[in-house]
Design a protein around this motif. Structure first.
Motif, PDB file in Angstrom:
ATOM      1  N   VAL A 251       0.835  -1.201   0.000  1.00  0.00           N
ATOM      2  CA  VAL A 251       0.000   0.000   0.000  1.00  0.00           C
ATOM      3  C   VAL A 251       0.868   1.250   0.000  1.00  0.00           C
ATOM      4  O   VAL A 251       0.651   2.198  -0.763  1.00  0.00           O
ATOM      5  N   GLN A 252       1.889   1.264   0.858  1.00  0.00           N
ATOM      6  CA  GLN A 252       2.771   2.428   0.969  1.00  0.00           C
ATOM      7  C   GLN A 252       3.997   2.330   0.073  1.00  0.00           C
ATOM      8  O   GLN A 252       4.754   3.297  -0.026  1.00  0.00           O
ATOM      9  N   ASP A 253       4.204   1.168  -0.565  1.00  0.00           N
ATOM     10  CA  ASP A 253       5.387   0.930  -1.400  1.00  0.00           C
ATOM     11  C   ASP A 253       6.660   1.192  -0.603  1.00  0.00           C
ATOM     12  O   ASP A 253       7.570   1.914  -1.034  1.00  0.00           O
ATOM     13  N   GLU A 254       6.718   0.597   0.600  1.00  0.00           N
ATOM     14  CA  GLU A 254       7.839   0.784   1.507  1.00  0.00           C
ATOM     15  C   GLU A 254       8.394  -0.566   1.953  1.00  0.00           C
ATOM     16  O   GLU A 254       7.672  -1.568   2.002  1.00  0.00           O
ATOM     17  N   PHE A 255       9.695  -0.573   2.319  1.00  0.00           N
ATOM     18  CA  PHE A 255      10.361  -1.768   2.825  1.00  0.00           C
ATOM     19  C   PHE A 255      10.814  -1.543   4.261  1.00  0.00           C
ATOM     20  O   PHE A 255      11.158  -0.419   4.648  1.00  0.00           O
ATOM     21  N   ALA A 256      10.833  -2.608   5.053  1.00  0.00           N
ATOM     22  CA  ALA A 256      11.349  -2.541   6.416  1.00  0.00           C
ATOM     23  C   ALA A 256      11.923  -3.900   6.784  1.00  0.00           C
ATOM     24  O   ALA A 256      11.529  -4.939   6.224  1.00  0.00           O
ATOM     25  N   ALA A 261      19.367 -10.898  17.766  1.00  0.00           N
ATOM     26  CA  ALA A 261      20.289 -11.899  18.306  1.00  0.00           C
ATOM     27  C   ALA A 261      19.885 -12.214  19.743  1.00  0.00           C
ATOM     28  O   ALA A 261      19.629 -11.302  20.538  1.00  0.00           O
ATOM     29  N   ASP A 262      19.807 -13.496  20.079  1.00  0.00           N
ATOM     30  CA  ASP A 262      19.524 -13.973  21.424  1.00  0.00           C
ATOM     31  C   ASP A 262      20.734 -14.761  21.918  1.00  0.00           C
ATOM     32  O   ASP A 262      21.259 -15.618  21.195  1.00  0.00           O
ATOM     33  N   ILE A 263      21.148 -14.502  23.153  1.00  0.00           N
ATOM     34  CA  ILE A 263      22.308 -15.185  23.724  1.00  0.00           C
ATOM     35  C   ILE A 263      21.938 -15.745  25.087  1.00  0.00           C
ATOM     36  O   ILE A 263      21.493 -15.009  25.975  1.00  0.00           O
ATOM     37  N   ASN A 264      22.103 -17.053  25.243  1.00  0.00           N
ATOM     38  CA  ASN A 264      21.917 -17.707  26.541  1.00  0.00           C
ATOM     39  C   ASN A 264      23.280 -17.780  27.218  1.00  0.00           C
ATOM     40  O   ASN A 264      24.085 -18.665  26.927  1.00  0.00           O
ATOM     41  N   VAL A 265      23.545 -16.837  28.117  1.00  0.00           N
ATOM     42  CA  VAL A 265      24.840 -16.786  28.791  1.00  0.00           C
ATOM     43  C   VAL A 265      25.049 -18.038  29.629  1.00  0.00           C
ATOM     44  O   VAL A 265      26.107 -18.663  29.601  1.00  0.00           O
ATOM     45  N   ASN A 266      24.033 -18.411  30.378  1.00  0.00           N
ATOM     46  CA  ASN A 266      24.023 -19.662  31.130  1.00  0.00           C
ATOM     47  C   ASN A 266      22.568 -20.035  31.408  1.00  0.00           C
ATOM     48  O   ASN A 266      21.655 -19.436  30.815  1.00  0.00           O
ATOM     49  N   ASP A 267      22.344 -20.995  32.283  1.00  0.00           N
ATOM     50  CA  ASP A 267      20.981 -21.439  32.549  1.00  0.00           C
ATOM     51  C   ASP A 267      20.129 -20.372  33.219  1.00  0.00           C
ATOM     52  O   ASP A 267      18.896 -20.430  33.165  1.00  0.00           O
ATOM     53  N   GLN A 268      20.763 -19.390  33.868  1.00  0.00           N
ATOM     54  CA  GLN A 268      20.014 -18.357  34.586  1.00  0.00           C
ATOM     55  C   GLN A 268      19.919 -17.030  33.827  1.00  0.00           C
ATOM     56  O   GLN A 268      18.972 -16.269  34.027  1.00  0.00           O
ATOM     57  N   PHE A 269      20.879 -16.751  32.953  1.00  0.00           N
ATOM     58  CA  PHE A 269      21.012 -15.411  32.382  1.00  0.00           C
ATOM     59  C   PHE A 269      20.912 -15.461  30.863  1.00  0.00           C
ATOM     60  O   PHE A 269      21.606 -16.245  30.211  1.00  0.00           O
ATOM     61  N   SER A 270      20.054 -14.595  30.291  1.00  0.00           N
ATOM     62  CA  SER A 270      19.911 -14.510  28.836  1.00  0.00           C
ATOM     63  C   SER A 270      19.775 -13.053  28.416  1.00  0.00           C
ATOM     64  O   SER A 270      19.291 -12.203  29.177  1.00  0.00           O
ATOM     65  N   LEU A 271      20.216 -12.746  27.188  1.00  0.00           N
ATOM     66  CA  LEU A 271      20.200 -11.389  26.648  1.00  0.00           C
ATOM     67  C   LEU A 271      19.629 -11.404  25.239  1.00  0.00           C
ATOM     68  O   LEU A 271      19.679 -12.420  24.541  1.00  0.00           O
ATOM     69  N   PHE A 272      19.089 -10.252  24.810  1.00  0.00           N
ATOM     70  CA  PHE A 272      18.676 -10.115  23.414  1.00  0.00           C
ATOM     71  C   PHE A 272      18.892  -8.682  22.967  1.00  0.00           C
ATOM     72  O   PHE A 272      18.866  -7.729  23.760  1.00  0.00           O
ATOM     73  N   VAL A 273      19.123  -8.497  21.669  1.00  0.00           N
ATOM     74  CA  VAL A 273      19.190  -7.179  21.056  1.00  0.00           C
ATOM     75  C   VAL A 273      18.553  -7.285  19.676  1.00  0.00           C
ATOM     76  O   VAL A 273      18.746  -8.279  18.965  1.00  0.00           O
ATOM     77  N   MET A 274      17.750  -6.279  19.318  1.00  0.00           N
ATOM     78  CA  MET A 274      17.050  -6.304  18.036  1.00  0.00           C
ATOM     79  C   MET A 274      17.072  -4.904  17.443  1.00  0.00           C
ATOM     80  O   MET A 274      16.832  -3.913  18.136  1.00  0.00           O
ATOM     81  N   GLY A 275      17.371  -4.828  16.162  1.00  0.00           N
ATOM     82  CA  GLY A 275      17.385  -3.551  15.463  1.00  0.00           C
ATOM     83  C   GLY A 275      16.452  -3.573  14.277  1.00  0.00           C
ATOM     84  O   GLY A 275      16.268  -4.608  13.632  1.00  0.00           O
ATOM     85  N   GLY A 276      15.830  -2.442  13.993  1.00  0.00           N
ATOM     86  CA  GLY A 276      14.930  -2.329  12.850  1.00  0.00           C
ATOM     87  C   GLY A 276      15.262  -1.127  12.008  1.00  0.00           C
ATOM     88  O   GLY A 276      15.716  -0.090  12.514  1.00  0.00           O
ATOM     89  N   ILE A 277      15.059  -1.254  10.700  1.00  0.00           N
ATOM     90  CA  ILE A 277      15.323  -0.154   9.777  1.00  0.00           C
ATOM     91  C   ILE A 277      14.276  -0.208   8.673  1.00  0.00           C
ATOM     92  O   ILE A 277      13.809  -1.288   8.295  1.00  0.00           O
ATOM     93  N   GLY A 278      13.888   0.958   8.184  1.00  0.00           N
ATOM     94  CA  GLY A 278      12.875   0.988   7.144  1.00  0.00           C
ATOM     95  C   GLY A 278      13.014   2.202   6.251  1.00  0.00           C
ATOM     96  O   GLY A 278      13.577   3.232   6.655  1.00  0.00           O
ATOM     97  N   SER A 279      12.513   2.087   5.038  1.00  0.00           N
ATOM     98  CA  SER A 279      12.504   3.234   4.132  1.00  0.00           C
ATOM     99  C   SER A 279      11.546   4.283   4.670  1.00  0.00           C
ATOM    100  O   SER A 279      10.605   3.978   5.399  1.00  0.00           O
ATOM    101  N   ASP A 280      11.793   5.544   4.324  1.00  0.00           N
ATOM    102  CA  ASP A 280      11.039   6.645   4.927  1.00  0.00           C
ATOM    103  C   ASP A 280      10.781   7.735   3.893  1.00  0.00           C
ATOM    104  O   ASP A 280      10.869   8.913   4.188  1.00  0.00           O
ATOM    105  N   LYS A 281      10.436   7.336   2.682  1.00  0.00           N
ATOM    106  CA  LYS A 281      10.296   8.323   1.614  1.00  0.00           C
ATOM    107  C   LYS A 281       9.056   9.192   1.752  1.00  0.00           C
ATOM    108  O   LYS A 281       8.954  10.239   1.116  1.00  0.00           O
ATOM    109  N   HIS A 282       8.106   8.767   2.609  1.00  0.00           N
ATOM    110  CA  HIS A 282       6.908   9.568   2.832  1.00  0.00           C
ATOM    111  C   HIS A 282       7.048  10.473   4.052  1.00  0.00           C
ATOM    112  O   HIS A 282       6.057  10.989   4.559  1.00  0.00           O
ATOM    113  N   ARG A 283       8.255  10.663   4.525  1.00  0.00           N
ATOM    114  CA  ARG A 283       8.481  11.474   5.713  1.00  0.00           C
ATOM    115  C   ARG A 283       7.869  12.867   5.534  1.00  0.00           C
ATOM    116  O   ARG A 283       7.841  13.404   4.431  1.00  0.00           O
TER     117      ARG A 283
END
Length: 391
Positions: A251-256, A261-283
């Motif tokens: 509908v918007q002719d846009e991409f995103a 990444a998920d990391i299980n440090v050990n049985d008790q401790f876990s971490l995650f990081v996620m990044g997003g990016i998208g086109s913004d031509k209708h800004r």
């Protein structure tokens, strides 16, 4: 043997025969063999065979109650008021009760596993505004608003890798949403509202899987014969995993796209990081405007989310999360998930949110009850406590 003995013996014999015949006349029905429900452990805990079939059935769901408090800008819709005596935005409370009932089936066929899912939900929410606002219908001070809704939460049919469904967007689900926090979508990470979709998932069996899907969309509902297209891939192992997804909004002719990444440090401790990016031509035309669409609902071209969990003991898990986008919006959450008894979780959580280069959900200033234009506060603290019974 005399006559007396003969008569007594004959009488005894007749009584015995009569008693035997009388006993034979009373027929006691044999009990039917009991047919116990058979456990089906092929698809996980909770499944059992539907009697007389080879289909496995599971009934589950949850009952949830949330109570939140804080600034309007802490991410809880409707939790706000303005005190015209001080011209300050203040927080008040909101409460939500929700139930979800899930019915799942599974059966093996020559084409793979045939499974179905049905989710029914009902929701009640109440919020209170203590200030005097002309902005709200009538601006009546000290009133509550209540909404009730019920309907289909999700539904799907799966055969092998093929899925035909009405459920959360693949774009939100494939990368695992954005953490355990209750307030994890202040900076939205994708359209997690339900949409009609069809997809195929390839599972290599070694931790690698990929998906291709076509979606109708929720806010940007397709207006032509061209659907939204979503592609994803992931690799999971004992140490954690890497997942990615890209989407085309027809509908918007846009991409995103997003990468996580998920990391299980050990049985008790876990971490995650996620990044997003998208086109913004209708800004927008000004620097403070940021165009968003279904697969890039955050402000600006990019956003990032991250967090971790630490299992304190068998009952309590501490979690912390934060997010930030290109328009300088920010959010942070700190909470504990405490399983009081198996299946009953209590989750108190503290939140901070900040709007960056724009006014926030109102889009601009608001009109107070005294007719004076007031600038909305761009940041605030809030909290929520969740009670949830899973079954």
């Amino acid at each position: 043997m005399n006559i007396k003995s003969l008569l007594l013996g004959s009488a005894a014999a007749l009584v015995a025969v009569s008693g035997a015949r009388a006993a034979d006349a009373v027929v006691v029905a044999e009990p039917e063999p009991a047919e116990y429900v058979r456990i089906c452990d092929v698809y996980g805990a909770g499944y059992f065979y539907i009697p007389g079939t080879e289909t496995c059935l599971k009934i589950g769901g949850y009952v949830r109650y949330d109570a939140s408090v804080g600034s309007r800008y802490n991410g809880y819709d409707g939790v706000w008021n303005m005190d015209k005596r001080t011209d300050k935005w203040q927080g008040t409370w909101a409460k939500t009760a929700k139930i979800v009932l899930n019915v799942d089936t599974g059966q093996e066929t020559e084409y793979g596993t045939l499974s179905t899912h049905i989710g029914i939900k009902a929701l009640n929410s109440t919020s209170r505004v203590d200030g005097d606002l002309a902005y709200i219908a009538g601006g009546t001070p000290g009133y509550s608003t209540t909404t009730n809704s019920a309907g289909l939460d999700s539904a799907s049919i799966k055969l092998g890798g093929l899925t035909i469904a009405y459920q959360d967007s693949i774009y939100a689900d494939w990368t695992g949403y954005a953490g355990a926090a209750v307030n994890n979508s202040f900076i939205e990470y994708g359209d997690y509202a339900n949409t009609n979709q069809i997809s195929y998932t390839f599972d290599a069996g070694n931790g690698f899987s990929a998906i291709v899907g076509l979606e109708q969309g929720y806010s940007d509902t397709i207006d032509s014969y061209v659907p939204h297209v979503v592609l994803g891939a992931k690799f999971t192992q004992g140490w954690g995993g890497i997942s990615g997804v890209v989407a085309y909004n027809s509908v918007q002719d846009e991409f995103a796209g997003k990468l996580r990444a998920d990391i299980n440090v050990n049985d008790q401790f876990s971490l995650f990081v996620m990044g997003g990016i998208g086109s913004d031509k209708h800004r927008g035309t000004t620097d403070k405007d940021a165009y968003s669409y279904e697969y890039k609902p955050w402000s600006g071209a990019w956003a990032i989310w991250g967090g971790g969990q630490y299992k304190l003991n068998e009952k309590a898990t501490l979690y912390a999360e934060a997010s930030y986008d290109a328009d300088k919006d920010a959010a942070a959450s700190l909470g504990v998930a405490y399983e009081l008894v198996p299946g009953f979780v209590i989750k108190p959580e503290l939140n901070y949110t900040r709007w960056g280069n724009h006014a926030g959900p109102s889009g601009s200033s608001l009109i107070g009850g005294d007719g004076v234009t007031v600038a909305p506060k761009k940041s605030g603290w809030g909290g929520v406590i969740r009670f949830q019974r899973n079954f």
